[in-house]
Design a protein around this motif. Structure first.
Motif, PDB file in Angstrom:
ATOM      1  N   HIS A  36       0.856  -1.180   0.000  1.00  0.00           N
ATOM      2  CA  HIS A  36       0.000   0.000   0.000  1.00  0.00           C
ATOM      3  C   HIS A  36       0.900   1.241   0.000  1.00  0.00           C
ATOM      4  N   ASP A  63       9.639   7.770   5.068  1.00  0.00           N
ATOM      5  CA  ASP A  63       9.734   8.809   6.112  1.00  0.00           C
ATOM      6  C   ASP A  63      10.761   8.426   7.173  1.00  0.00           C
ATOM      7  N   ALA A  64      10.831   7.133   7.469  1.00  0.00           N
ATOM      8  CA  ALA A  64      11.818   6.682   8.464  1.00  0.00           C
ATOM      9  C   ALA A  64      13.241   6.975   7.991  1.00  0.00           C
ATOM     10  N   ARG A  65      13.414   7.159   6.696  1.00  0.00           N
ATOM     11  CA  ARG A  65      14.738   7.539   6.160  1.00  0.00           C
ATOM     12  C   ARG A  65      14.775   9.012   5.773  1.00  0.00           C
ATOM     13  N   ARG A  93      -0.649  -2.101   5.880  1.00  0.00           N
ATOM     14  CA  ARG A  93      -0.140  -2.986   6.935  1.00  0.00           C
ATOM     15  C   ARG A  93       0.321  -2.214   8.166  1.00  0.00           C
ATOM     16  N   VAL A  94       0.899  -1.035   7.956  1.00  0.00           N
ATOM     17  CA  VAL A  94       1.284  -0.219   9.108  1.00  0.00           C
ATOM     18  C   VAL A  94       0.041   0.170   9.909  1.00  0.00           C
ATOM     19  N   PHE A 103       0.634   4.002   1.383  1.00  0.00           N
ATOM     20  CA  PHE A 103       0.794   4.572   2.724  1.00  0.00           C
ATOM     21  C   PHE A 103       1.939   3.895   3.479  1.00  0.00           C
ATOM     22  N   ASP A 104       2.020   2.559   3.365  1.00  0.00           N
ATOM     23  CA  ASP A 104       3.092   1.826   4.050  1.00  0.00           C
ATOM     24  C   ASP A 104       4.458   2.196   3.478  1.00  0.00           C
ATOM     25  N   LEU A 158       8.460  -5.228   2.322  1.00  0.00           N
ATOM     26  CA  LEU A 158       6.988  -5.287   2.403  1.00  0.00           C
ATOM     27  C   LEU A 158       6.386  -6.387   1.525  1.00  0.00           C
ATOM     28  N   GLN A 170       5.498   5.488   4.798  1.00  0.00           N
ATOM     29  CA  GLN A 170       5.936   5.405   6.198  1.00  0.00           C
ATOM     30  C   GLN A 170       7.410   5.022   6.280  1.00  0.00           C
ATOM     31  N   PHE A 171       7.799   4.032   5.480  1.00  0.00           N
ATOM     32  CA  PHE A 171       9.189   3.569   5.535  1.00  0.00           C
ATOM     33  C   PHE A 171      10.132   4.579   4.905  1.00  0.00           C
ATOM     34  N   TRP A 213      12.584   4.811  14.278  1.00  0.00           N
ATOM     35  CA  TRP A 213      11.258   4.947  13.669  1.00  0.00           C
ATOM     36  C   TRP A 213      11.027   3.824  12.671  1.00  0.00           C
ATOM     37  N   GLU A 214      12.078   3.472  11.921  1.00  0.00           N
ATOM     38  CA  GLU A 214      11.947   2.386  10.955  1.00  0.00           C
ATOM     39  C   GLU A 214      11.683   1.064  11.674  1.00  0.00           C
ATOM     40  N   ARG A 265       4.356  12.287  -0.884  1.00  0.00           N
ATOM     41  CA  ARG A 265       2.947  12.387  -0.539  1.00  0.00           C
ATOM     42  C   ARG A 265       2.253  11.089  -0.933  1.00  0.00           C
ATOM     43  N   VAL A 266       1.310  10.652  -0.115  1.00  0.00           N
ATOM     44  CA  VAL A 266       0.513   9.501  -0.520  1.00  0.00           C
ATOM     45  C   VAL A 266      -0.956   9.855  -0.405  1.00  0.00           C
TER      46      VAL A 266
END
Lengths: 411, 143
Positions: free
Chosen positions: A348, A357-359, B73-74, A350-351, A410, A354-355, B18-19, A364-365
């Motif tokens: 997805h 963003d962690a980097r 999934r998150v 969004f997922d 993922l 998220q990952f 965060w990851e 944008r999603v």
């Protein structure tokens, strides 16, 4: 397919990045959400600060020295915007809060005074909600019909269908210059010519195009053009409507208050000439000055070299995405802007975001305020990577590498 | 269906980055049973999320039965946290839960502030509203 040729020496991105305080302060950030808002060069921040430090007073009113300085700064900003757009006259520029307010202004003032039951407005499937909802509200109030130009499979507009939609009741075409969701650039001049041959007016939503394309309203021959400051390296809370002088002259006010009146009495009020008729209340003065500084800054760059550079970044990105399994670029229209929407087979969006963003990679999603478009494409949303002048090949490579890791994880 | 708050707290507390926390959420998501397609409809959809989120809730013996699902999934991992906090509990208990505090303890407070994207705040607000309504609707027992 060989990778795109790296950047032309005419465009020095390292020197350009140094002009952005936020990018200098956060060197690890990879900011690829420029279609949402761009960062601001020092020239813009300095211009706003200088206004408050040297010229702050209310415009168009008091006779004192400072008020003259403020009025000069504000009206010079209007002239700068007119020059940047190659408008015929600075009085064709109306300051607004942004693109959304500018479209609402046209709908409420021109639309309510000129359109009648049975009249038709043509929109396209590419439009942002801001170029849909004001027309829906007007249509509901006035009994108008909205018609929509559909897409080809590659995300370009179906021009044959567009020509079929044009008819004797068509009064307006409202069309984006660059799709915020999939990057398509519609053939504006051709569409404007067609609309004019049918006696319709044309509003161009240039919110996304301003940072990338040279906009010349006389050359385009549009009737209305709208944009936001914050998407073109300027401040938030400021944007503009350009409208042809003869159209503006015939448009009634849409908000009442100070600044927009000539004379007020309880037996009746007369209004100022454009553009002041449409600028009720104290305007965002410092923001107007900041916006002018942004356009001066952008205008001083080698625009053709910048456009070639941005297109090289886009091609590098799309080339890299094509090599990743399970990734599909949504929107492959020829001549698209530096903005890439991606969909994933296994993950997805969004997922994925998220990952990323962690980097510290900002993308944008979602549906990008273009839900009708996403429904047509049968997608729950996409991951959008939007590039601009200060992005680099290194950043594109960092994104591609993080994306490869993320998608593997993922699976 | 029970979710162990202590274990979740320990696991997420140990995930330093965060990851790592996001990876753990994806793992935790595997514990969440999927909703039937029949329940993944517009009536159960929580709007205002960038991913699809579906929710159904009802009361059995004054305890909340909460069912949640998402296509992200998150977000499914976050929904496990919502279940761990609220599922199977009484309305009084639900209103006393400091969900934001727990999320902050887990280092996940950012998910609540960016809630327009993931819908977490909308879900928690709905659970709380349902608990308040349940208390108001319940016949008074002490008079």
């Amino acid at each position: 397919m060989s990778p795109p040729v790296p950047l032309s020496p005419a465009f020095d991105v390292a020197a350009l990045r140094e002009q952005f305080p936020l990018l200098c302060a956060q060197p690890a950030l990879v900011y690829l959400d420029n279609a949402a808002t761009t960062h601001k060069p020092r020239a813009v921040l300095d211009a706003e600060r200088r206004f408050y430090e040297t010229s702050n007073a209310n415009v168009h009113r008091s006779v004192h020295r400072l008020a003259h300085a403020a009025t000069d700064a504000f009206e010079n900003a209007r002239s700068t915007i007119a020059r940047f757009l190659n408008a015929h006259d600075a009085r064709e520029i109306v300051f607004t809060r942004g693109t959304t307010e500018a479209i609402n202004l046209v709908a409420q003032s021109w639309g309510r005074s000129q359109l009648h039951a049975g009249d038709e407005i043509i929109l396209t499937m590419l439009e942002h909600h801001a170029n849909i909802v004001p027309w829906q509200m007007l249509a509901a109030e006035r009994g108008l019909t909205l018609r929509v130009v559909e897409l080809q499979p590659d995300g370009s507009l179906d021009l044959a269908q567009f020509r079929q939609l044009m008819g004797s009741r068509t009064r307006l075409l409202a069309v984006t210059a660059l799709s915020n969701a999939i990057g398509t650039r519609p053939p504006l001049r051709e569409m404007i010519d067609t609309a004019h041959r049918h006696g319709a007016r044309v509003l161009v939503d240039a919110a996304q195009a301003m940072a990338h394309d040279i906009i010349d309203v006389q050359d385009l021959d549009a009737d209305f053009l709208v944009f936001s400051g914050h998407k073109v390296f300027g401040p938030t809370g400021i944007g503009a409507l350009w409208a042809r002088g003869d159209l503006l002259a015939g448009m009634p006010p849409w908000q009442g208050g100070g600044e927009m009146i000539e004379r007020v009495s309880f037996s009746g009020t007369t209004y100022q000439a454009p553009p002041y008729r449409f600028e009720a209340g104290t305007p965002p003065m410092a923001q107007a000055v900041g916006l002018a500084a942004a356009l001066d800054w952008l205008g001083a760059l080698d625009r053709p070299a910048l456009a070639a550079y941005e297109d090289m970044l886009r091609a590098t990105l799309e080339h890299g995405l094509a090599a990743l399994p399970g990734v599909r670029v949504v929107g492959t229209a020829p001549g698209k802007g530096p903005l890439v929407s991606a969909a994933f087979e296994q993950a997805h969006p969004f997922d994925v975001a998220q990952f990323l963003d962690a980097r510290d990679i900002a993308v944008r999603v979602g549906t990008h305020c273009a839900q009708p478009l996403m429904e047509t494409l049968q997608l729950p949303g996409t991951l959008r990577i939007s590039l601009c002048a200060y992005n680099t090949v290194t950043e594109v490579e960092a994104l591609l590498s993080a994306l490869a890791d993320t998608l593997e994880w993922l699976q | 269906m029970t979710f162990d708050r202590a274990r979740i707290t320990e696991q997420l507390g140990q995930a330093a980055s965060w990851e790592a926390k996001n990876r753990l959420l994806v793992q935790i998501a595997r514990e969440l049973p999927a909703l039937d397609d029949a329940d993944r409809d517009d009536a159960h959809r929580v709007h205002g999320c960038e991913s699809g989120v579906w929710m159904s809730l009802d009361w059995r013996d004054d305890r909340l039965t909460l069912r949640l699902d998402s296509d992200s999934r998150v977000v499914r991992g976050l929904l496990v946290l919502v279940l761990a906090a609220f599922h199977g509990r009484s309305a009084d208990d639900i209103l006393s839960v400091d969900f934001a505090g727990w999320l902050a303890q887990l280092g996940l407070a950012r998910f609540l502030t960016s809630s327009r994207a993931n819908g977490l705040k909308a879900i928690v607000d709905r659970v709380r509203d349902a608990a308040s309504r349940h208390l108001a609707d319940r016949p008074a027992r002490y008079c």
